[in-house]
Every structure is written in C-alpha cells, then in structure tokens.
Design an enzyme around this catalytic site. Structure first.
Site, PDB file in Angstrom:
ATOM      1  N   ASP A 141       0.808  -1.215   0.000  1.00 40.33           N
ATOM      2  CA  ASP A 141       0.000   0.000   0.000  1.00 40.33           C
ATOM      3  C   ASP A 141       0.845   1.272   0.000  1.00 40.33           C
ATOM      4  OD1 ASP A 141      -2.153  -1.684   0.211  1.00 40.33           O
ATOM      5  OD2 ASP A 141      -2.959  -0.779   2.036  1.00 40.33           O
ATOM      6  N   HIS A 191       3.697  -2.292   3.115  1.00 36.44           N
ATOM      7  CA  HIS A 191       3.690  -0.928   2.586  1.00 36.44           C
ATOM      8  C   HIS A 191       5.001  -0.636   1.870  1.00 36.44           C
ATOM      9  CE1 HIS A 191       0.670  -0.897   5.787  1.00 36.44           C
ATOM     10  NE2 HIS A 191       0.095   0.107   5.137  1.00 36.44           N
TER      11      HIS A 191
END
Length: 282
Positions: free
Chosen positions: A103, A248
């Site tokens: 992400d 992430h």
C-alpha cells in the site's frame, strides 16, 4: 484485447514514460476461480544484482500535486459490480495460496527494491497506489504493468474516507483511477480503503467504478517500523492458505520492509506456498 497486444501496449507505455522522464475488518472470501498462480516456469527470471543497489536510486517524489491530463480516445465505462457489504480479505481454493499486497506507493526509494525482489523470485503481487504518489513516479507503474503486477486504487491523498462526503470520496477514487489508466494502461479493478475504514459510500462508488473491495488477513505491522525481525515473524507466523498479506512501500521509512521481504519471501516459497494475484476480469 489479446494477450500479445496487451503486452505490446504495456511496453509502449513503459517506453513512453521513460521518454517523458528524460524530457523533464473482516468479510467475504474470493472464490478460487478468481485467482491464478503466478510462479510460472514459462519465462526465465529477470537478472537482478543482489542487494539494494539492484537498480539506481530515483529522484525524490513530490506529493499532493495535481494529476496530469490524459489525451486519447474516450474511456470505456467500467462494468458495474454488485455492491458488497464487506471487503474481500482472503482467497479460497486448493493448495497453499497467498496474495501479497503493498500500500501507499509508489515511492522511488523503496518500491524499486521490492519490485527487484519479486522479479528475482518470479512472483507477482498487488500494489494499491495513491494517485498523488503516481504523479512523479509513473515509470514505476509502467514497470509494474510490464512485470505483470496488479495495480489497485488506494485514493488520491490517503484520507480517512469515513470523514468525507460522498462527492469527496468519488473525487479521491476517480482521480486515482484516471491516472492509473493513463500510466498503467488499464483502469484498476480493485480498491482498498485507507486505514481499512469502509462505509456504504465506498462500497457503492467502488462498485460503480468496476472495482472490488479488498482488505487483508495478515498485517505485517511494517507501518509501525517495528524492526525487520518482527515483520518477518508476522508474515511467517501468519502464513496460511488463502491469506492476504498487507505491507507498505511508502508512507514512511520502508527500509525494514525492503529487508524483510528478502527474508520471508524465499522462506514462503521454500515452504511450498504459491503467491497468487486475482485474475483480471475480461
């Protein structure tokens, strides 16, 4: 669009982006027929030098810029989907299959190294990108397209959507889908709400735009920067058939994530796991 035409288009996108640069929680289960194994032996693994120097460092990213204007034929309206009440957070099917997701990117300091590691092990993943991060890093989305990764929508500025009005949510999602299509070559078919904060409007708007909502099963907690060993332990202890792993590649110092994936990814593969991506709808 035929497969060879799609890859030709993606290669053209990659070349075009390079030329541009030189000029200036819980829920539903995704059925097994919605996935495909991706550790195939059909193509040789791309050569990559070990270590973080596998690719030259790119310039720093600018944030919160306006999207670039795309020129071309009118877009085909997305196929509207059934509105879900919960996000998808795992996949089902036979075998030890998992999905890797990243992400908040792309980020020039971390995303290239994650892509290098995935390429070295011939694994594809999902990247839920923020539109403001794409603006100055379009070459990274073009590379994702070239290497077969799935790119999803993670809004433009990563806001808490449950605090926004419906039209603000629509703008966050539409602008991001537009820049993904302009750069990646296709409109995204997956959406992830920032912070995992979903409401009725996000499900409805996502379905209108042809995007399925995806959450996660295993949180690596890399967003807390807990240390490389902790991230590795979170993935290895949470590994199980059907899980979706959250990591992430931006939003903070992700050097721990970069180091951790070099450890846990080969371990998962050696343990017999198959890393999959959702099958693209026709």
């Amino acid at each position: 669009m035929q497969k060879d035409q799609l890859f030709t288009r993606r290669r053209m996108l990659l070349a075009g982006v390079a030329a541009l640069g030189s000029a200036g929680t819980a829920g539903a289960v995704l059925a097994s027929d919605g996935e495909e194994t991706v550790r195939a032996a059909a193509a040789p693994a791309p050569a990559a030098a070990p270590g973080p120097q596998a690719r030259p460092a790119l310039g720093p990213s600018a944030f919160r810029l306006q999207p670039l204007t795309g020129y071309g034929p009118p877009r085909t309206p997305p196929r509207k989907l059934k509105v879900r009440d919960e996000p998808i957070l795992r996949i089902s099917g036979s075998g030890r299959r998992m999905v890797l997701t990243f992400d908040d990117g792309p980020h020039p300091d971390y995303t290239p190294h994650i892509l290098d590691t995935l390429a070295r092990h011939r694994v594809r993943a999902m990247f839920f990108v923020c539109g403001e991060c794409v603006v100055d890093n379009r070459e990274l989305l073009a590379r994702m397209a070239e290497e077969g990764h799935v790119v999803g929508n993670h809004t433009w500025t990563h806001p808490l959507l449950t605090t926004l009005g419906r039209e603000e949510i629509r703008s966050e999602m539409e602008r991001t889908s537009d820049i993904i299509e302009d750069t990646y070559g296709d409109r995204p078919q997956w959406f992830r709400a920032p912070y995992g904060a979903w409401n009725r409007a996000t499900f409805q708007l996502g379905a209108e735009m042809g995007m399925e909502p995806m959450a996660w099963t295993v949180d690596t907690t890399d967003w807390m920067e807990p240390g490389t060993d902790t991230i590795v332990d979170q993935v290895e202890s949470g590994a199980a058939p059907g899980v979706v792993v959250l990591s992430h590649d931006a939003g903070g110092d992700r050097s721990q994530t970069v180091r951790a994936i070099r450890e846990w990814l080969p371990h998962l593969l050696d343990s017999g796991y198959h890393l999959t991506v959702p099958r693209r709808r026709v």
